[in-house]
Design an enzyme around this catalytic site. Sequence first.
Site, PDB file in Angstrom:
ATOM      1  N   GLY A  11      -7.430   0.874  -2.812  1.00 13.49           N
ATOM      2  CA  GLY A  11      -6.820   1.143  -4.113  1.00 13.49           C
ATOM      3  C   GLY A  11      -5.888   0.011  -4.523  1.00 13.49           C
ATOM      4  CG  MET A  12      -3.117  -1.574  -8.313  1.00 14.88           C
ATOM      5  SD  MET A  12      -2.988  -1.353 -10.085  1.00 14.88           S
ATOM      6  CE  MET A  12      -1.965   0.103 -10.205  1.00 14.88           C
ATOM      7  CG  LEU A  13       0.549   1.047  -2.949  1.00 15.61           C
ATOM      8  CD1 LEU A  13       1.581  -0.038  -3.266  1.00 15.61           C
ATOM      9  CD2 LEU A  13       1.221   2.421  -2.896  1.00 15.61           C
ATOM     10  CB  ALA A  57      -3.526   9.465  -4.723  1.00 17.29           C
ATOM     11  CE1 TYR A  58     -10.136  13.859  -9.112  1.00 18.39           C
ATOM     12  CE2 TYR A  58      -8.265  13.536 -10.567  1.00 18.39           C
ATOM     13  CZ  TYR A  58      -9.588  13.869 -10.377  1.00 18.39           C
ATOM     14  OH  TYR A  58     -10.376  14.209 -11.446  1.00 18.39           O
ATOM     15  CB  THR A  59      -4.785   7.797  -9.322  1.00 22.94           C
ATOM     16  OG1 THR A  59      -6.025   7.087  -9.296  1.00 22.94           O
ATOM     17  CG2 THR A  59      -4.097   7.649  -7.978  1.00 22.94           C
ATOM     18  CE1 TYR A 122      -1.890  11.621  -9.760  1.00 24.48           C
ATOM     19  CE2 TYR A 122       0.101  11.459 -11.095  1.00 24.48           C
ATOM     20  CZ  TYR A 122      -0.693  10.987 -10.085  1.00 24.48           C
ATOM     21  OH  TYR A 122      -0.302   9.877  -9.370  1.00 24.48           O
ATOM     22  CE  LYS A 126       0.856  11.579  -5.737  1.00 25.62           C
ATOM     23  NZ  LYS A 126       0.141  10.745  -4.708  1.00 25.62           N
TER      24      LYS A 126
HETATM   25  N1  LIG Z   1      -0.918   3.833 -10.693  1.00 23.40           N
HETATM   26  C1  LIG Z   1       0.250   4.337 -11.070  1.00 23.40           C
HETATM   27  O1  LIG Z   1       0.783   4.000 -12.148  1.00 23.40           O
HETATM   28  C2  LIG Z   1       0.974   5.321 -10.178  1.00 23.40           C
HETATM   29  C3  LIG Z   1       2.127   5.922 -10.685  1.00 23.40           C
HETATM   30  C4  LIG Z   1       2.825   6.816  -9.869  1.00 23.40           C
HETATM   31  C5  LIG Z   1       2.370   7.081  -8.584  1.00 23.40           C
HETATM   32  N2  LIG Z   1       1.228   6.496  -8.136  1.00 23.40           N
HETATM   33  C6  LIG Z   1       0.802   6.820  -6.781  1.00 23.40           C
HETATM   34  O2  LIG Z   1       0.637   5.617  -6.063  1.00 23.40           O
HETATM   35  C7  LIG Z   1      -0.368   5.771  -5.068  1.00 23.40           C
HETATM   36  C8  LIG Z   1      -1.358   4.641  -5.158  1.00 23.40           C
HETATM   37  O3  LIG Z   1      -1.960   4.655  -6.455  1.00 23.40           O
HETATM   38  P1  LIG Z   1      -2.948   3.516  -6.966  1.00 23.40           P
HETATM   39  O4  LIG Z   1      -2.513   3.193  -8.350  1.00 23.40           O
HETATM   40  O5  LIG Z   1      -3.076   2.443  -5.949  1.00 23.40           O
HETATM   41  O6  LIG Z   1      -4.295   4.378  -7.062  1.00 23.40           O
HETATM   42  P2  LIG Z   1      -5.822   3.938  -6.927  1.00 23.40           P
HETATM   43  O7  LIG Z   1      -5.996   2.506  -7.262  1.00 23.40           O
HETATM   44  O8  LIG Z   1      -6.594   4.980  -7.665  1.00 23.40           O
HETATM   45  O9  LIG Z   1      -6.090   4.106  -5.362  1.00 23.40           O
HETATM   46  C9  LIG Z   1      -6.257   5.339  -4.731  1.00 23.40           C
HETATM   47  C10 LIG Z   1      -7.291   5.160  -3.654  1.00 23.40           C
HETATM   48  O10 LIG Z   1      -7.437   6.401  -2.956  1.00 23.40           O
HETATM   49  C11 LIG Z   1      -8.804   6.588  -2.687  1.00 23.40           C
HETATM   50  N3  LIG Z   1      -9.126   7.988  -2.428  1.00 23.40           N
HETATM   51  C12 LIG Z   1      -9.354   8.991  -3.312  1.00 23.40           C
HETATM   52  N4  LIG Z   1      -9.650  10.132  -2.655  1.00 23.40           N
HETATM   53  C13 LIG Z   1      -9.608   9.832  -1.315  1.00 23.40           C
HETATM   54  C14 LIG Z   1      -9.824  10.586  -0.134  1.00 23.40           C
HETATM   55  N5  LIG Z   1     -10.166  11.892  -0.179  1.00 23.40           N
HETATM   56  N6  LIG Z   1      -9.700   9.975   1.053  1.00 23.40           N
HETATM   57  C15 LIG Z   1      -9.375   8.654   1.126  1.00 23.40           C
HETATM   58  N7  LIG Z   1      -9.164   7.890   0.029  1.00 23.40           N
HETATM   59  C16 LIG Z   1      -9.275   8.482  -1.170  1.00 23.40           C
HETATM   60  C17 LIG Z   1      -9.488   6.070  -3.941  1.00 23.40           C
HETATM   61  O11 LIG Z   1     -10.844   5.812  -3.682  1.00 23.40           O
HETATM   62  P3  LIG Z   1     -11.933   6.016  -4.886  1.00 23.40           P
HETATM   63  O12 LIG Z   1     -11.566   5.011  -5.914  1.00 23.40           O
HETATM   64  O13 LIG Z   1     -13.219   5.778  -4.180  1.00 23.40           O
HETATM   65  O14 LIG Z   1     -11.746   7.431  -5.364  1.00 23.40           O
HETATM   66  C18 LIG Z   1      -8.679   4.796  -4.211  1.00 23.40           C
HETATM   67  O15 LIG Z   1      -9.188   3.681  -3.500  1.00 23.40           O
HETATM   68  C19 LIG Z   1      -0.941   7.178  -5.294  1.00 23.40           C
HETATM   69  O16 LIG Z   1      -0.310   8.068  -4.406  1.00 23.40           O
HETATM   70  C20 LIG Z   1      -0.538   7.511  -6.706  1.00 23.40           C
HETATM   71  O17 LIG Z   1      -0.430   8.914  -6.887  1.00 23.40           O
HETATM   72  C21 LIG Z   1       0.520   5.630  -8.897  1.00 23.40           C
END
Ligand SMILES: NC(=O)c1ccc[n+]([C@@H]2O[C@H](COP(=O)([O-])OP(=O)(O)OC[C@H]3O[C@@H](n4cnc5c(N)ncnc54)[C@H](OP(=O)(O)O)[C@@H]3O)[C@@H](O)[C@H]2O)c1
Length: 282
Positions: A11-13, A57-59, A122, A126
């Site tokens: 994922g991005m993070l 996460a499911y984002t 969502y 969380k």
């Molecule tokens: N982006 C934001 O602005 C934001 C804001 C607040 C908090 N956050 C939190 O920051 C964290 C990282 O977010 P991000 O932006 O990096 O999200 P992201 O790019 O969507 O990355 C999430 C990763 O989790 C994977 N995933 C989904 N279901 C899974 C499962 N059952 N088992 C293992 N991996 C799974 C996804 O794979 P697939 O793509 O294959 O589904 C994806 O690679 C999350 O906890 C999110 O809630 C993000």
Amino acid sequence: MMRVLVAGARGMLGHDLLRALEGHEVTAPGRAELDITDPAAARAAVAGQDAIVNAAAYTRVDDAESHEEEALAVNATGAGVLARAAEEAGARFVQVSTDYVFRGDADRPYPEDAPLDPLGAYGRTKAEGERLVRAAHPGAHIVRTAWLYGRHGASFPRTMLRLAAERDTVSVVTDQLGQPSWTLDLARTIVRLLEADAPAGVYHGTNAGQASWFELARAVFELAGLDPERVLPTDSASFVRPAPRPAYSVLGHEAWGRAGLPAPRPWREALAEAAAEGALAP
Ligand SMILES: NC(=O)c1ccc[n+]([C@@H]2O[C@H](COP(=O)([O-])OP(=O)(O)OC[C@H]3O[C@@H](n4cnc5c(N)ncnc54)[C@H](OP(=O)(O)O)[C@@H]3O)[C@@H](O)[C@H]2O)c1
């Protein structure tokens, strides 16, 4: 040197966590290698690790409104399963959470211990994830973040630069406030928490200060050498989406000082550095 498992490493993070963990021994499964909703897989993956960072996460905030069960399975049940496995293995645990656990109707920054009161699906999943992680692993760190952008994923700054190439003007809302946050800053902060063996509990991993999406868009245009006047103000009433957005998503940073760690830097500094290294390129 720590042995660290990053769940959701594609994922991005996740990508920036791998960069911030340089020098440590890192295991970085994507979803295909480790599905966090599978307890047997979670137990096998945590064996021999010193720490687990859950960036999986499911984002998809809007889709979660109509797929709450699916989001809950990952954001709550899966997080709890992984935290329990970590606790049983004697490994430390970091759960990444979100500003969406708050309603967003405050007028001063949310302290770490503010009551959870999510607006939409969502945020509910969380918030339940935080609860299950704390119950499964009393030593866990919960790091809430918001408004993330980074080199390896879709993000608002990147969308702005794409739109800038397609249109003369872009209308952006002025009535939602938050803290634009760089994934690399967050990743480094999480690694510092682990290296310092900081006290368990909630930390806010957003960059400091506050901005509206409109101000952020103008800052992105400026950093790209574009005329910021091409970003026009609008309000949320003209941008209705399936999931409601919190109006005020500013998080307080008190826990860092209490733990003897530096608080996150201002968002404009982080954004400028991210732009300079090409992390905002569309
Ligand atoms: N982006 C934001 O602005 C934001 C804001 C607040 C908090 N956050 C939190 O920051 C964290 C990282 O977010 P991000 O932006 O990096 O999200 P992201 O790019 O969507 O990355 C999430 C990763 O989790 C994977 N995933 C989904 N279901 C899974 C499962 N059952 N088992 C293992 N991996 C799974 C996804 O794979 P697939 O793509 O294959 O589904 C994806 O690679 C999350 O906890 C999110 O809630 C993000």
